[in-house]
Enzyme design. Structure first.
Site, PDB file in Angstrom:
ATOM      1  CB  CYS A   7      -0.976  -0.025   1.182  1.00 21.40           C
ATOM      2  SG  CYS A   7      -0.196   0.034   2.812  1.00 21.40           S
ATOM      3  NE  ARG A  13      -4.487   1.485   1.797  1.00 21.33           N
ATOM      4  CZ  ARG A  13      -4.301   2.211   0.715  1.00 21.33           C
ATOM      5  NH1 ARG A  13      -5.170   2.107  -0.281  1.00 21.33           N
ATOM      6  NH2 ARG A  13      -3.264   3.025   0.598  1.00 21.33           N
ATOM      7  CG  ASP A 121      -5.378   5.988   2.451  1.00 30.71           C
ATOM      8  OD1 ASP A 121      -5.384   5.515   3.596  1.00 30.71           O
ATOM      9  OD2 ASP A 121      -4.619   6.884   2.071  1.00 30.71           O
TER      10      ASP A 121
END
Ligand code: 4NP
Length: 157
Positions: A7, A13, A121
């Site tokens: 990420c 994440r 996100d």
């Protein structure tokens, strides 16, 4: 077989993706995660990711953020990116078709029509954003782990 989850910051994440996928694969698989930026290098995962993981029985608190390295594109067999910006940034590091062929979006080709093709996100969201992202990554990893186990078995027959 070696898998890398990617990420932006490697604190929200991809640490979840690393922890979840690891929990679904035997030890013959190696799973790690990285970010496309080095801003959080050396940091533990965001405490909201640690909390949602713990709530679901996974301890990801020992992970440590690191940026993706050029050598990762040779070392890992599969590199899963959370969103299209991550995909673009990782592909821009690839030097040849073989490296490019290892890189894809996490949500690609899973048939999970109820989710976006990108894992959003959650950094600027509240706990609810992290719950949603956890569920999305969890459902993706459920399918990906089965695919990986199958393809590993096929390549060792
Ligand atoms: P991640 O989330 O890419 O899932 O780890 C973010 C982490 C940090 C920032 C943005 C997103 N940041 O702007 O620092």
């Amino acid at each position: 077989m070696k898998i890398l989850m990617v990420c932006l910051g490697n604190i929200c994440r991809s640490p979840l993706a690393e922890g979840i996928l690891k929990s679904k694969l035997p030890d013959t698989f190696e799973v790690d995660s990285a970010g496309t930026i080095d801003m959080h290098q050396g940091s533990q995962p965001d405490k909201r990711s640690v909390e949602i993981a713990l709530k679901n029985g996974l301890d990801i608190s020992e992970q440590c953020s690191r940026p993706i390295l050029l050598s990762d594109l040779d070392y890992y067999d599969k590199i899963y990116c959370m969103d299209k910006n991550n995909l673009r940034d990782v592909l821009s590091l690839a030097k040849n078709e073989q490296q490019k062929s290892k890189v894809s979006l996490l949500m690609q080709d899973l048939g999970l029509e109820n989710y976006s093709i990108e894992v959003p996100d959650p950094y600027w969201s509240g706990a609810e954003g992290f719950e949603k992202v956890f569920r999305q990554i969890y459902d993706a990893c459920e399918i990906i782990s089965k695919k990986l186990i199958k393809s590993f078995a096929e390549s060792h027959n």
